[in-house]
Design a protein around this motif. Structure first.
Motif, PDB file in Angstrom:
ATOM      1  N   ALA A 136      -6.696   7.728 -50.743  1.00 38.50           N
ATOM      2  CA  ALA A 136      -7.240   6.299 -51.185  1.00 38.50           C
ATOM      3  C   ALA A 136      -8.179   6.496 -52.653  1.00 38.50           C
ATOM      4  CB  ALA A 136      -8.146   5.732 -50.174  1.00 38.50           C
ATOM      5  N   GLY A 137      -9.002   7.753 -52.499  1.00 39.25           N
ATOM      6  CA  GLY A 137      -9.612   7.873 -53.810  1.00 39.25           C
ATOM      7  C   GLY A 137      -8.784   7.943 -55.174  1.00 39.25           C
ATOM      8  N   ARG A 138      -7.579   8.430 -55.050  1.00 42.69           N
ATOM      9  CA  ARG A 138      -6.583   8.720 -56.185  1.00 42.69           C
ATOM     10  C   ARG A 138      -5.696   7.404 -56.048  1.00 42.69           C
ATOM     11  NH1 ARG A 138      -3.317  14.185 -55.356  1.00 42.69           N
ATOM     12  NH2 ARG A 138      -2.678  13.692 -57.674  1.00 42.69           N
ATOM     13  N   VAL A 139      -5.218   6.663 -55.319  1.00 46.98           N
ATOM     14  CA  VAL A 139      -4.420   5.436 -55.126  1.00 46.98           C
ATOM     15  C   VAL A 139      -5.372   4.337 -54.550  1.00 46.98           C
ATOM     16  CG1 VAL A 139      -2.006   4.807 -54.361  1.00 46.98           C
ATOM     17  CG2 VAL A 139      -2.551   7.112 -55.002  1.00 46.98           C
ATOM     18  N   PRO A 140      -5.995   3.644 -55.242  1.00 43.09           N
ATOM     19  CA  PRO A 140      -7.109   2.750 -54.606  1.00 43.09           C
ATOM     20  C   PRO A 140      -6.312   1.641 -53.837  1.00 43.09           C
ATOM     21  CG  PRO A 140      -7.710   3.095 -56.893  1.00 43.09           C
ATOM     22  CD  PRO A 140      -6.338   3.888 -56.622  1.00 43.09           C
ATOM     23  N   ALA A 141      -5.163   1.325 -54.193  1.00 45.04           N
ATOM     24  CA  ALA A 141      -4.318   0.440 -53.334  1.00 45.04           C
ATOM     25  C   ALA A 141      -4.237   0.703 -52.073  1.00 45.04           C
ATOM     26  CB  ALA A 141      -3.061   0.023 -53.776  1.00 45.04           C
ATOM     27  N   LEU A 142      -4.159   2.128 -51.462  1.00 46.13           N
ATOM     28  CA  LEU A 142      -4.194   2.404 -50.157  1.00 46.13           C
ATOM     29  C   LEU A 142      -5.427   2.208 -49.443  1.00 46.13           C
ATOM     30  CD1 LEU A 142      -2.470   6.312 -50.682  1.00 46.13           C
ATOM     31  CD2 LEU A 142      -1.337   4.133 -50.010  1.00 46.13           C
ATOM     32  N   GLY A 143      -6.585   1.851 -50.068  1.00 50.81           N
ATOM     33  CA  GLY A 143      -7.648   1.580 -49.368  1.00 50.81           C
ATOM     34  C   GLY A 143      -7.536   0.212 -48.615  1.00 50.81           C
ATOM     35  N   ALA A 144      -6.412  -0.594 -48.681  1.00 54.00           N
ATOM     36  CA  ALA A 144      -6.161  -1.609 -47.792  1.00 54.00           C
ATOM     37  C   ALA A 144      -5.872  -1.072 -46.278  1.00 54.00           C
ATOM     38  CB  ALA A 144      -4.852  -2.392 -48.349  1.00 54.00           C
ATOM     39  N   PHE A 145      -5.362  -0.059 -46.005  1.00 57.04           N
ATOM     40  CA  PHE A 145      -5.396   0.432 -44.872  1.00 57.04           C
ATOM     41  C   PHE A 145      -6.677   0.878 -44.136  1.00 57.04           C
ATOM     42  CE2 PHE A 145      -1.267   2.429 -46.615  1.00 57.04           C
ATOM     43  CZ  PHE A 145      -0.477   1.323 -46.156  1.00 57.04           C
ATOM     44  N   ASP A 146      -7.716   0.717 -44.790  1.00 55.09           N
ATOM     45  CA  ASP A 146      -8.813   0.966 -44.401  1.00 55.09           C
ATOM     46  C   ASP A 146      -9.887  -0.260 -44.287  1.00 55.09           C
ATOM     47  OD1 ASP A 146      -8.182   3.780 -44.274  1.00 55.09           O
ATOM     48  OD2 ASP A 146      -9.218   4.136 -46.360  1.00 55.09           O
ATOM     49  N   ALA A 147      -9.277  -1.210 -43.655  1.00 52.48           N
ATOM     50  CA  ALA A 147     -10.506  -2.367 -43.433  1.00 52.48           C
ATOM     51  C   ALA A 147     -10.799  -2.169 -42.043  1.00 52.48           C
ATOM     52  CB  ALA A 147      -9.389  -3.572 -43.482  1.00 52.48           C
ATOM     53  N   PRO A 148     -11.991  -2.309 -41.656  1.00 48.58           N
ATOM     54  CA  PRO A 148     -12.711  -1.787 -40.399  1.00 48.58           C
ATOM     55  C   PRO A 148     -12.612  -2.938 -39.283  1.00 48.58           C
ATOM     56  CG  PRO A 148     -14.347  -2.341 -41.826  1.00 48.58           C
ATOM     57  CD  PRO A 148     -13.285  -2.243 -42.660  1.00 48.58           C
ATOM     58  N   PHE A 149     -12.163  -2.754 -38.125  1.00 53.87           N
ATOM     59  CA  PHE A 149     -12.213  -3.776 -36.980  1.00 53.87           C
ATOM     60  C   PHE A 149     -11.459  -4.974 -37.290  1.00 53.87           C
ATOM     61  CE2 PHE A 149     -16.420  -1.549 -36.739  1.00 53.87           C
ATOM     62  CZ  PHE A 149     -16.126  -0.935 -35.486  1.00 53.87           C
ATOM     63  N   ALA A 150     -10.193  -4.634 -38.044  1.00 51.08           N
ATOM     64  CA  ALA A 150      -9.397  -5.821 -38.443  1.00 51.08           C
ATOM     65  C   ALA A 150      -8.433  -6.240 -37.597  1.00 51.08           C
ATOM     66  CB  ALA A 150      -8.556  -5.597 -39.680  1.00 51.08           C
ATOM     67  N   GLY A 151      -8.147  -5.449 -36.588  1.00 48.07           N
ATOM     68  CA  GLY A 151      -7.122  -5.801 -35.720  1.00 48.07           C
ATOM     69  C   GLY A 151      -5.898  -5.485 -36.523  1.00 48.07           C
ATOM     70  N   VAL A 152      -4.694  -5.312 -35.662  1.00 46.29           N
ATOM     71  CA  VAL A 152      -3.211  -4.934 -36.189  1.00 46.29           C
ATOM     72  C   VAL A 152      -2.172  -5.528 -35.480  1.00 46.29           C
ATOM     73  CG1 VAL A 152      -3.090  -2.779 -35.026  1.00 46.29           C
ATOM     74  CG2 VAL A 152      -1.888  -3.232 -37.497  1.00 46.29           C
TER      75      VAL A 152
END
Length: 291
Positions: free
Chosen positions: A75-91
């Protein structure tokens, strides 16, 4: 027909659904003995003295052609992957898979290719992450205070865990079991399948089904290598990856139920999601991060 050797690497043992998926992909690529392909699966690079995190650079340098790895590490190199790191979001796994196999996934694949030396072959399910510890049941952020927790090398994970009261400690997967068994950390967070397969439940007898993150693992290939393959072989690699991805996702769903039953049978005290004050956890994160 030229002979081609394809090396695939991972960082978990044979019981892992990630290793099993690599094995399935390898079997697909070698089903035709006349195709001139040899596939080598390095199931766990840490058994050869490397750190798990070294696998990423090994593939980018072309020492290994294909690997899986948790998206959060990139995620540090590809910021768009940070979308996977939303906390307590449910899936909703079905909806997530559809999105990853559609336009959103294609956009992420493009971002990965632009910013790294990889080509994306698939999005694998790296499981809902839950918290185990050796001290006490965790139901509320107050229960986290004073406890150190092992987590991965991802700034978002560390911020969230600190916000709810933990002291985050980053270790490579290679050192995870040692950190838990020697009490270098009080807690750790992982999908149930990892907690079981690494034997962490033998030390940690408390497990809270927080589901605080849902992990995605990327199936990555060295881009220059993949693009240099003959069209037929490149198509075969992508087809084998798609087959392995479908199987891996189903195994991830199945493992949640199987591992939960095993943990209960082996004396782990389970705090179900309904007994956890998730609203308090979300509020603590929002207060600390300005969410």
């Amino acid at each position: 027909m030229p002979h081609v050797t394809i090396r695939m690497g991972g960082y978990q043992g044979e019981a892992s659904i990630l290793t099993r998926a690599l094995r399935r992909m390898a079997a697909s690529l070698t089903v035709d003995p006349g195709a001139g392909r040899q596939v080598e699966v390095v199931r766990d690079v840490t058994e050869r003295g490397a750190r798990a995190a070294d696998l990423l650079s090994m593939v980018e340098r072309g020492e290994i052609e294909i690997c899986y790895f948790a998206a959060s590490y990139l995620a540090g190199r590809v910021p768009a992957l940070g979308a996977f790191d939303a906390p307590f979001a449910g899936v909703d796994r079905g909806r997530l898979y559809a999105d990853l196999d559609g336009a959103w996934g294609a956009q992420l694949a493009g971002d990965i290719e632009q910013r790294t030396g990889y080509a994306l072959l698939g999005f694998w399910d790296n499981g809902l992450r839950h918290i185990s510890n050796r001290v006490r049941p965790i139901r509320h952020p107050e229960d986290c205070r004073g406890l150190s927790i092992r987590t991965l090398d991802n700034a978002a994970y560390q911020r969230v865990l600190a916000a709810v009261g933990f002291t985050p400690v980053v270790t490579d997967v290679k050192d995870l079991v040692h950190a838990v068994e020697t009490h270098a950390v009080d807690a750790q967070e992982n999908p149930l399948t990892n907690t079981v397969n690494f034997g962490l439940h033998r030390t940690h007898k408390h497990l809270s089904l927080t589901g605080h993150f849902h992990g995605v693992a990327l199936l990555l290939a060295n881009r220059a290598w993949l693009q240099g393959l003959a069209p037929g072989l490149q198509q075969a690699v992508r087809a084998a990856a798609a087959d392995a991805t479908a199987a891996q996702r189903q195994w991830a769903i199945d493992e949640d139920a199987l591992c939960l039953e095993r943990l209960k049978a082996e004396g782990v005290e389970i705090v179900p999601t309904g007994e956890i004050d998730l609203a308090a956890f979300r509020a603590a994160v929002d207060a600390a991060t300005g969410g």
